[in-house]
Design a protein around this motif. Structure first.
Motif, PDB file in Angstrom:
ATOM      1  N   LEU A   1       0.795  -1.437   0.060  1.00 12.74           N
ATOM      2  CA  LEU A   1       0.175   0.040  -0.082  1.00 12.74           C
ATOM      3  C   LEU A   1       0.743   1.307   0.054  1.00 12.74           C
ATOM      4  CD1 LEU A   1      -2.550   1.385   0.303  1.00 12.74           C
ATOM      5  CD2 LEU A   1      -2.213   1.319   3.073  1.00 12.74           C
ATOM      6  N   ILE A   2       0.650   2.190  -1.068  1.00 18.16           N
ATOM      7  CA  ILE A   2       1.328   3.419  -1.177  1.00 18.16           C
ATOM      8  C   ILE A   2       0.149   4.467  -1.020  1.00 18.16           C
ATOM      9  CG2 ILE A   2       2.629   5.066  -2.354  1.00 18.16           C
ATOM     10  CD1 ILE A   2       4.297   2.800  -1.668  1.00 18.16           C
ATOM     11  N   THR A   3       0.219   5.308  -0.199  1.00 21.53           N
ATOM     12  CA  THR A   3      -0.641   6.387   0.340  1.00 21.53           C
ATOM     13  C   THR A   3       0.171   7.824  -0.233  1.00 21.53           C
ATOM     14  OG1 THR A   3      -0.359   6.173   2.769  1.00 21.53           O
ATOM     15  CG2 THR A   3      -2.227   5.099   1.682  1.00 21.53           C
ATOM     16  N   VAL A   4      -0.528   8.749  -0.615  1.00 22.77           N
ATOM     17  CA  VAL A   4      -0.251  10.397  -0.623  1.00 22.77           C
ATOM     18  C   VAL A   4      -1.500  10.988  -0.521  1.00 22.77           C
ATOM     19  CG1 VAL A   4       0.656  11.915  -2.332  1.00 22.77           C
ATOM     20  CG2 VAL A   4       1.485   9.655  -2.476  1.00 22.77           C
ATOM     21  N   LEU A   5      -1.032  11.993   0.328  1.00 25.32           N
ATOM     22  CA  LEU A   5      -2.185  12.910   0.729  1.00 25.32           C
ATOM     23  C   LEU A   5      -2.270  14.249   0.033  1.00 25.32           C
ATOM     24  CD1 LEU A   5      -4.696  13.376   2.901  1.00 25.32           C
ATOM     25  CD2 LEU A   5      -3.108  14.370   4.127  1.00 25.32           C
ATOM     26  N   ARG A   6      -3.261  14.451  -0.832  1.00 24.26           N
ATOM     27  CA  ARG A   6      -3.313  15.572  -1.702  1.00 24.26           C
ATOM     28  C   ARG A   6      -4.694  16.489  -1.363  1.00 24.26           C
ATOM     29  NH1 ARG A   6      -0.154  16.874  -5.702  1.00 24.26           N
ATOM     30  NH2 ARG A   6      -1.749  17.459  -7.086  1.00 24.26           N
ATOM     31  N   PRO A   7      -4.551  17.798  -2.057  1.00 20.68           N
ATOM     32  CA  PRO A   7      -5.733  18.350  -1.877  1.00 20.68           C
ATOM     33  C   PRO A   7      -7.124  17.929  -2.129  1.00 20.68           C
ATOM     34  CG  PRO A   7      -4.060  19.917  -2.759  1.00 20.68           C
ATOM     35  CD  PRO A   7      -3.607  18.535  -2.927  1.00 20.68           C
ATOM     36  N   GLY A   8      -7.044  16.672  -3.026  1.00 19.89           N
ATOM     37  CA  GLY A   8      -8.209  16.144  -3.385  1.00 19.89           C
ATOM     38  C   GLY A   8      -8.555  14.936  -2.742  1.00 19.89           C
ATOM     39  N   GLY A   9      -7.593  14.470  -1.753  1.00 23.76           N
ATOM     40  CA  GLY A   9      -8.002  13.415  -0.739  1.00 23.76           C
ATOM     41  C   GLY A   9      -6.773  12.459  -0.757  1.00 23.76           C
ATOM     42  N   LEU A  10      -7.006  11.502   0.029  1.00 20.91           N
ATOM     43  CA  LEU A  10      -5.899  10.451   0.106  1.00 20.91           C
ATOM     44  C   LEU A  10      -5.880   9.504  -1.039  1.00 20.91           C
ATOM     45  CD1 LEU A  10      -3.803   9.175   2.252  1.00 20.91           C
ATOM     46  CD2 LEU A  10      -5.349   7.416   2.715  1.00 20.91           C
ATOM     47  N   TYR A  11      -4.867   9.567  -1.969  1.00 27.61           N
ATOM     48  CA  TYR A  11      -4.655   8.744  -2.929  1.00 27.61           C
ATOM     49  C   TYR A  11      -3.832   7.364  -2.501  1.00 27.61           C
ATOM     50  CZ  TYR A  11      -5.796  12.551  -5.946  1.00 27.61           C
ATOM     51  OH  TYR A  11      -6.662  13.496  -6.763  1.00 27.61           O
ATOM     52  N   TYR A  12      -4.370   6.288  -2.724  1.00 27.02           N
ATOM     53  CA  TYR A  12      -3.963   5.279  -2.514  1.00 27.02           C
ATOM     54  C   TYR A  12      -3.652   4.070  -3.889  1.00 27.02           C
ATOM     55  CZ  TYR A  12      -8.562   3.515  -2.931  1.00 27.02           C
ATOM     56  OH  TYR A  12      -9.911   3.390  -3.461  1.00 27.02           O
ATOM     57  N   PHE A  13      -2.378   3.314  -3.754  1.00 28.14           N
ATOM     58  CA  PHE A  13      -1.952   2.418  -4.685  1.00 28.14           C
ATOM     59  C   PHE A  13      -1.793   1.085  -3.927  1.00 28.14           C
ATOM     60  CE2 PHE A  13      -1.336   6.644  -5.597  1.00 28.14           C
ATOM     61  CZ  PHE A  13      -1.193   6.868  -7.232  1.00 28.14           C
ATOM     62  N   ILE A  14      -2.425   0.019  -4.244  1.00 30.63           N
ATOM     63  CA  ILE A  14      -2.465  -1.084  -3.715  1.00 30.63           C
ATOM     64  C   ILE A  14      -1.996  -2.206  -4.678  1.00 30.63           C
ATOM     65  CG2 ILE A  14      -3.376  -3.142  -2.253  1.00 30.63           C
ATOM     66  CD1 ILE A  14      -5.589  -0.875  -1.570  1.00 30.63           C
ATOM     67  N   ALA A  15      -0.645  -2.572  -4.563  1.00 30.18           N
ATOM     68  CA  ALA A  15      -0.202  -3.586  -5.454  1.00 30.18           C
ATOM     69  C   ALA A  15      -0.631  -5.196  -4.710  1.00 30.18           C
ATOM     70  CB  ALA A  15       1.386  -3.660  -5.617  1.00 30.18           C
ATOM     71  N   VAL A  16      -0.999  -6.023  -5.596  1.00 32.45           N
ATOM     72  CA  VAL A  16      -1.722  -7.167  -4.905  1.00 32.45           C
ATOM     73  C   VAL A  16      -1.018  -8.583  -5.697  1.00 32.45           C
ATOM     74  CG1 VAL A  16      -3.606  -8.768  -4.668  1.00 32.45           C
ATOM     75  CG2 VAL A  16      -3.725  -6.156  -4.570  1.00 32.45           C
ATOM     76  N   ALA A  17      -0.337  -9.542  -5.108  1.00 35.38           N
ATOM     77  CA  ALA A  17      -0.171 -10.723  -5.643  1.00 35.38           C
ATOM     78  C   ALA A  17      -0.009 -11.867  -4.620  1.00 35.38           C
ATOM     79  CB  ALA A  17       1.133 -10.525  -6.553  1.00 35.38           C
ATOM     80  N   PRO A  18      -0.228 -12.973  -5.095  1.00 36.89           N
ATOM     81  CA  PRO A  18       0.232 -13.957  -3.830  1.00 36.89           C
ATOM     82  C   PRO A  18       1.671 -14.122  -3.604  1.00 36.89           C
ATOM     83  CG  PRO A  18      -1.049 -14.847  -5.847  1.00 36.89           C
ATOM     84  CD  PRO A  18      -0.529 -13.601  -6.327  1.00 36.89           C
ATOM     85  N   GLN A  19       1.747 -14.478  -2.152  1.00 39.83           N
ATOM     86  CA  GLN A  19       3.021 -14.343  -1.552  1.00 39.83           C
ATOM     87  C   GLN A  19       3.956 -14.936  -2.287  1.00 39.83           C
ATOM     88  OE1 GLN A  19       2.663 -15.281   2.629  1.00 39.83           O
ATOM     89  NE2 GLN A  19       1.763 -13.403   3.245  1.00 39.83           N
ATOM     90  N   GLY A  20       3.830 -16.224  -2.592  1.00 42.83           N
ATOM     91  CA  GLY A  20       4.849 -17.154  -3.226  1.00 42.83           C
ATOM     92  C   GLY A  20       5.290 -16.560  -4.748  1.00 42.83           C
ATOM     93  N   VAL A  21       4.671 -15.509  -5.219  1.00 39.01           N
ATOM     94  CA  VAL A  21       5.092 -15.137  -6.598  1.00 39.01           C
ATOM     95  C   VAL A  21       5.158 -13.558  -6.492  1.00 39.01           C
ATOM     96  CG1 VAL A  21       4.298 -17.205  -7.868  1.00 39.01           C
ATOM     97  CG2 VAL A  21       2.684 -15.039  -7.506  1.00 39.01           C
ATOM     98  N   TYR A  22       5.058 -12.815  -5.386  1.00 37.07           N
ATOM     99  CA  TYR A  22       4.941 -11.570  -5.372  1.00 37.07           C
ATOM    100  C   TYR A  22       6.201 -10.773  -5.885  1.00 37.07           C
ATOM    101  CZ  TYR A  22       4.365  -6.756  -3.713  1.00 37.07           C
ATOM    102  OH  TYR A  22       4.174  -5.499  -3.732  1.00 37.07           O
ATOM    103  N   ASP A  23       7.441 -11.466  -5.751  1.00 35.40           N
ATOM    104  CA  ASP A  23       8.598 -10.868  -6.182  1.00 35.40           C
ATOM    105  C   ASP A  23       8.668 -11.068  -7.691  1.00 35.40           C
ATOM    106  OD1 ASP A  23       9.656 -10.639  -3.719  1.00 35.40           O
ATOM    107  OD2 ASP A  23      10.570 -12.429  -3.508  1.00 35.40           O
ATOM    108  N   ASP A  24       7.979 -11.851  -8.453  1.00 38.53           N
ATOM    109  CA  ASP A  24       7.805 -11.574  -9.771  1.00 38.53           C
ATOM    110  C   ASP A  24       7.142 -10.477 -10.351  1.00 38.53           C
ATOM    111  OD1 ASP A  24       8.980 -14.258  -9.620  1.00 38.53           O
ATOM    112  OD2 ASP A  24       7.082 -15.401  -9.920  1.00 38.53           O
TER     113      ASP A  24
END
Length: 486
Positions: free
Chosen positions: A447-470
């Motif tokens: 989870l990456i979050t950035v607070l700006r005038p328009g609100g809290l922007y969030y970016f969530i990168a999702v992958a199974p733990q076993g292959v996340y590094d890929d």
């Protein structure tokens, strides 16, 4: 023999003694009656007094939205379509519902059998109850099935569904998160808050405290209806023992297992008094219904479309997504822009500016039959509560977002505390979490979050733990391309 006048009778020593004795007996009975009346409320007050949580909606809303959801459920799930089974569930359910403290609200109770072997049951706001055939087959006797149903009916009486929706209403913007993670929602006043009938349903995802309340009230209902009040705890204990070391039954996936569940039920039984061994355990009607259920053909769950309109394959039925392309395409929203691999698909959130990006086969069908992101990235913006100009505003807003995520995902945990990062020159926070993956096992959520005038922007990168590094390099490339509009 002298005449006996009324005065002589009244002054007769023997009679006076009998009158005095009778008078004492009346006094003793009166004292006993008073003592019983004084003690009786104390005995009744021994049972736990439960208070429904805060709710911004009316009971009429419960019934209205529950009816809409019930229609959705009958389309989404395969019904048993056996009148005798539904009639039996209705008879049993109404007997239990009659002992619920609904405070005068007349719920239009409905009871349906779902042709699903998974051990589960759920009750929608307003009193629309669905019981999987798997729960009927797993129950050893009627009291155990009654325990499961009493637990679900208690959620209705305590209005836990719309209480959860009330909390979600306070977290505006969480819709994008829930919708991106757990598939699209449907129409209706509350349904637009991400309340589809899947893993992320706002109306069916309860806290552990709500589960404890339903356990306690369900135990009281069993006792008041004449069933063995130990049956609910025995059923849960049986499920735990049979699934030890395996994936938990669907009931525990949808209903977070509160701490000391069995002990709390036993504690309530002691408060209720009486001998639980004298409670009813089984019936010929249950045994007949169970035979009918076991004779039904097994039906596979239907495939539900994702937000992009394409069928979501079941987890394990397709190969893992192919590697991300080295070529990218641009995506531009009102307040930000980014690049993503050109062999990935877009899944816009119909409720707002949020969007998900995923490779082919990155969106799978979860255990409830909904499209769920297993590989990819979710992007959105939420309006945080509190002073956004405070020095700790980003930390506070990020914790609010994580709390909303965890409310809908009881298995989600923070695995690496927030650290400070820069995203396109903007101050941000990086947090790692884990969660149950629709692909099976655990997933990593960055989870990456950035607070700006328009609100809290969030970016969530999702992958199974076993292959996340890929996928880590691909996620980093997407984040490096983010540009906020001025």
């Amino acid at each position: 023999m002298p005449k006996i006048s009324p005065q002589n009778i009244l002054h007769s020593p023997a009679l006076q003694k009998r009158v005095a004795t009778a008078h004492c007996g009346v006094k003793r009975f009166a004292l006993f009656l008073c003592a019983f009346l004084l003690i009786s409320p104390v005995i009744r007050a021994q049972r736990t007094q439960l208070k429904a949580p805060w709710n911004m909606f009316s009971t009429d809303t419960d019934i209205k939205e529950g009816q809409l959801l019930a229609l959705q459920a009958q389309k989404q799930y395969v019904m048993c379509n056996e009148l005798k089974i539904d009639a039996y569930l209705t008879q049993l359910g109404l007997r239990l519902a009659a002992k619920l403290p609904t405070h005068g609200v007349q719920y239009p109770w409905e009871f349906h059998c779902v042709n699903d072997k998974a051990i589960n049951a759920f009750a929608l706001p307003g009193g629309y109850v669905f019981v999987n055939r798997g729960a009927i087959e797993a129950a050893d006797n009627e009291s155990q099935l009654a325990g499961v149903m009493a637990h679900e009916l208690s959620h209705v009486a305590l209005r836990h569904g719309t209480s959860q929706a009330s909390k979600a209403q306070l977290a505006q913007g969480a819709v994008g998160v829930l919708g991106g993670l757990f598939g699209n929602s449907t129409g209706g006043t509350l349904l637009t808050q991400g309340a589809s009938l899947g893993a992320g349903s706002v109306l069916l995802r309860y806290s552990r405290s709500a589960e404890t309340q339903a356990d306690v009230m369900g135990t009281q209902v069993l006792f008041d209806t004449g069933y063995d009040p130990r049956a609910m705890a025995q059923f849960f204990e049986k499920l735990q023992a049979e699934t030890a070391g395996k994936n938990p039954p669907q009931f525990f996936s949808d209903h977070p297992n509160p701490d000391n569940r069995l002990e709390r039920v036993d504690e309530e039984i002691e408060k209720l008094g009486g001998d639980p061994t004298k409670g009813k355990r089984d019936s010929a009607e249950f045994e007949a219904a169970k035979r009918l259920v076991m004779a039904l053909p097994v039906v596979k769950k239907p495939v539900v479309s994702t937000t992009a309109g394409t069928p979501a394959p079941a987890a394990g039925s397709v190969p893992a997504p192919v590697a991300a392309s080295k070529h990218s395409v641009a995506y531009e929203a009102n307040s930000y822009a980014l690049n993503y691999p050109d062999n990935w698909k877009k899944y816009p959130d119909p409720n707002g500016e949020g969007i998900s990006f995923a490779p082919e086969n990155g969106v799978l069908q979860d255990r409830q039959g909904n499209g769920a992101l297993a590989y990819g990235m979710i992007v959105g913006v939420t309006k945080p509560n509190g002073d956004t100009n405070a020095s700790d505003a980003l930390d506070t807003a990020t914790q609010q977002l994580i709390g909303t995520l965890q409310q809908a995902n009881p298995a989600m945990k923070v695995t690496r505390k927030a650290t400070h990062v820069r995203l396109n020159g903007q101050h941000g926070l990086s947090t790692y979490l884990s969660n149950d993956s629709p692909a099976g096992g655990q997933e990593t959520d960055w989870l990456i979050t950035v607070l700006r005038p328009g609100g809290l922007y969030y970016f969530i990168a999702v992958a199974p733990q076993g292959v996340y590094d890929d996928y880590d390099q691909t996620f980093a490339a997407i984040l490096d391309s983010v540009r906020f509009q001025k």
